[in-house]
Motif scaffolding. Sequence first.
Motif, PDB file in Angstrom:
ATOM      1  N   GLN B 184      -6.308   6.094 -11.282  1.00 38.07           N
ATOM      2  CA  GLN B 184      -6.428   4.943 -10.373  1.00 38.07           C
ATOM      3  C   GLN B 184      -7.399   5.215  -9.228  1.00 38.07           C
ATOM      4  OE1 GLN B 184      -3.663   6.818 -10.784  1.00 38.07           O
ATOM      5  NE2 GLN B 184      -3.949   7.894  -8.830  1.00 38.07           N
ATOM      6  N   LYS B 185      -7.415   6.432  -8.756  1.00 37.48           N
ATOM      7  CA  LYS B 185      -8.284   6.745  -7.621  1.00 37.48           C
ATOM      8  C   LYS B 185      -9.757   6.671  -8.060  1.00 37.48           C
ATOM      9  CE  LYS B 185      -8.998  10.257  -4.090  1.00 37.48           C
ATOM     10  NZ  LYS B 185      -8.766  11.646  -3.718  1.00 37.48           N
ATOM     11  N   PRO B 205       4.218   1.433  -9.572  1.00 37.15           N
ATOM     12  CA  PRO B 205       5.399   1.912  -8.824  1.00 37.15           C
ATOM     13  C   PRO B 205       6.046   3.171  -9.381  1.00 37.15           C
ATOM     14  CG  PRO B 205       5.540  -0.469  -9.130  1.00 37.15           C
ATOM     15  CD  PRO B 205       4.367   0.003  -9.943  1.00 37.15           C
ATOM     16  N   ILE B 206       5.756   3.534 -10.617  1.00 41.61           N
ATOM     17  CA  ILE B 206       6.509   4.668 -11.165  1.00 41.61           C
ATOM     18  C   ILE B 206       5.949   6.034 -10.751  1.00 41.61           C
ATOM     19  CG2 ILE B 206       7.353   3.295 -13.105  1.00 41.61           C
ATOM     20  CD1 ILE B 206       5.548   4.855 -14.948  1.00 41.61           C
ATOM     21  N   VAL B 207       4.837   6.038 -10.049  1.00 42.51           N
ATOM     22  CA  VAL B 207       4.351   7.326  -9.516  1.00 42.51           C
ATOM     23  C   VAL B 207       4.091   7.178  -8.017  1.00 42.51           C
ATOM     24  CG1 VAL B 207       2.613   9.136  -9.615  1.00 42.51           C
ATOM     25  CG2 VAL B 207       3.312   8.003 -11.711  1.00 42.51           C
ATOM     26  N   ARG B 208       4.904   7.840  -7.238  1.00 41.78           N
ATOM     27  CA  ARG B 208       4.774   7.748  -5.783  1.00 41.78           C
ATOM     28  C   ARG B 208       3.442   8.360  -5.341  1.00 41.78           C
ATOM     29  NH1 ARG B 208       6.734  11.656  -2.408  1.00 41.78           N
ATOM     30  NH2 ARG B 208       6.707  11.123  -0.206  1.00 41.78           N
ATOM     31  N   GLY B 209       2.646   7.552  -4.681  1.00 41.47           N
ATOM     32  CA  GLY B 209       1.344   8.011  -4.199  1.00 41.47           C
ATOM     33  C   GLY B 209       0.178   7.243  -4.805  1.00 41.47           C
ATOM     34  N   TYR B 210       0.398   6.584  -5.932  1.00 42.14           N
ATOM     35  CA  TYR B 210      -0.707   5.893  -6.597  1.00 42.14           C
ATOM     36  C   TYR B 210      -1.198   4.675  -5.803  1.00 42.14           C
ATOM     37  CZ  TYR B 210      -0.627   8.402 -11.115  1.00 42.14           C
ATOM     38  OH  TYR B 210      -0.746   9.345 -12.109  1.00 42.14           O
ATOM     39  N   LEU B 211      -0.288   3.917  -5.221  1.00 46.52           N
ATOM     40  CA  LEU B 211      -0.712   2.723  -4.484  1.00 46.52           C
ATOM     41  C   LEU B 211      -1.619   3.107  -3.317  1.00 46.52           C
ATOM     42  CD1 LEU B 211      -0.730  -0.267  -3.756  1.00 46.52           C
ATOM     43  CD2 LEU B 211       1.451   0.058  -2.588  1.00 46.52           C
ATOM     44  N   GLU B 212      -1.235   4.146  -2.600  1.00 41.46           N
ATOM     45  CA  GLU B 212      -2.046   4.583  -1.460  1.00 41.46           C
ATOM     46  C   GLU B 212      -3.452   4.970  -1.937  1.00 41.46           C
ATOM     47  OE1 GLU B 212       1.051   5.339  -2.064  1.00 41.46           O
ATOM     48  OE2 GLU B 212       2.249   5.551  -0.242  1.00 41.46           O
ATOM     49  N   ASP B 213      -3.534   5.616  -3.092  1.00 39.96           N
ATOM     50  CA  ASP B 213      -4.840   5.963  -3.664  1.00 39.96           C
ATOM     51  C   ASP B 213      -5.731   4.730  -3.802  1.00 39.96           C
ATOM     52  OD1 ASP B 213      -4.694   8.637  -4.087  1.00 39.96           O
ATOM     53  OD2 ASP B 213      -4.397   8.542  -6.249  1.00 39.96           O
TER      54      ASP B 213
END
Lengths: 255, 267
Positions: B184-185, B205-213
């Motif tokens: 994603q990043k 949502p299933i990997v904490r940290g992906y949205l911020e990326d």
Amino acid sequence: MKILDCNLNFGATNNGEPYQNCDTFAELLEELGRCGIGGGLVRCGYSSTVGVNYGNDFVARCVKSDEAKKFDLYGVWAVLPPYTDETPKPEDLPAAMKENRIGAVYLSPRTHRYELNALTMGETLDVLQQKKIPVLLNTANGIWMDQIYRVMAEFPGLTAVVADQDCWPNARRLYPLAYHYENLRLDLSYVMDAGGVEDMTARFGEEKLVFGTAFPYRYTGSMLAVVRSAAISDGAREKIFGGNLEKMLEEAGLK
Amino acid sequence: MINKNSELALEFWRTGILPCPIRDFHAHMDEHAEIYFPFSSADEMVKDMDRNGVKSLFFCGHFALDDPLYGEQYNVKAVRKYPDRLRAYHIIHSRCLDPEREIREVDENPDVYVGFKLLGDYNRFPVDDPVHDPYYEYLNETKKFLLLHTWGGSAWDGIDNVESIAKRFPEIRIICGHSFFSRQKEGAERLKKYPNVYFELTAIPIVRGYLEDIVNAAGSERVLFGTDLPWFSTMHGVGMVLGADIGDEDRKNIFYRNGDRLLGSRG
């Protein structure tokens, strides 16, 4: 409303990834404070990645520490077959757990490399069943779903808390267990299904459901929002959010 | 409370209702062979939208996804029943193409369709293959949406495949479903230079940290909310956005502002 989370984890992972990490107990406490979770069951990943006793001792020290006191936190221990004398003898386990503020054990036959059956773990499982000690059976932590089915068939009275980590909903795998075993509960950490909490509450009753987030692997906000907004009664919501886990700990004499 | 640093999260926690609307750009409908859904019909989904404050939902039903012969009619039926709430993506089956008919169906039914959807991984067929060009030429000309299933490392719908489409058809509103999950990043960094490429949040949502990326790399103005309903609870995605390490302005962009802007720009 008191919120207790049955699936909290910490411990450096050494995986080099910037995701899903909570290296220290202090970080865990910070997250609990930020999102309003009052406590729950916390597992130290070191018991799977470093050494069973290293992780078990680590989590016991943490939950008994001064900084943990403003939370209602209990540790989770890994247990091993008694034949190698590595973890407390089955008959000594309940007292050792109570002394160390441990609220549950987890079984990880894949990670810890043992066969999960009555021969290897029978004495331990007998004690856990008799004392109503919560046993976490989570496919994220080194146990397959067919192993969960087999251990439940052999020890049907276990106070098990089952979780099935997946990126898809898994009702067809979870519902038979929930219907069949009276003392079994479902950890909601991975129940992201639309209408899942409502459906399970209607089918099994809210007493079968225990709130969990799978922190730090998943976002704590996700399951908090799902349960907060679920179309269930406020009484059911309170039980799911904390009452059910609290009752389990009381019944096991660990609170 | 989910996040003591967010007014939006605190208000949600107080009432159980998100204090702003939601536009959902990625959903499905009806049963699926591999999964039990507590609900999946159009009636039930609209009821769920009402309860969760979802203003509009763009979907492609499972029957259309998996039945190239008869499935599309169910999309039409659902949208016609709820014209103020639902719009459909017409599916493209890469191995079973009929561009003349399918483009005509979309063009003649603007009250039903917002564009096309394509799942490269599921078809095992690259989304940038020229066989799709007639569809893309139409979308480029009409500025309609193309929802792509995108996944990190995929040879069918990975970053390179989508970049190739974005370069050749700059007017298509490309929605990268799942935002190149696991890459994603990199996806957001490489494709943000194409102003009509958007990143959608299903599975994130299933990997904490992906949205911020994604938000850090592309900016929240390029992120669209989506759920895969009826697979995943709307609130599961909402909770991620409320709890993530981003600001309330970012959250509003994701929940509805970007969607409002996009739909407004299409008229």
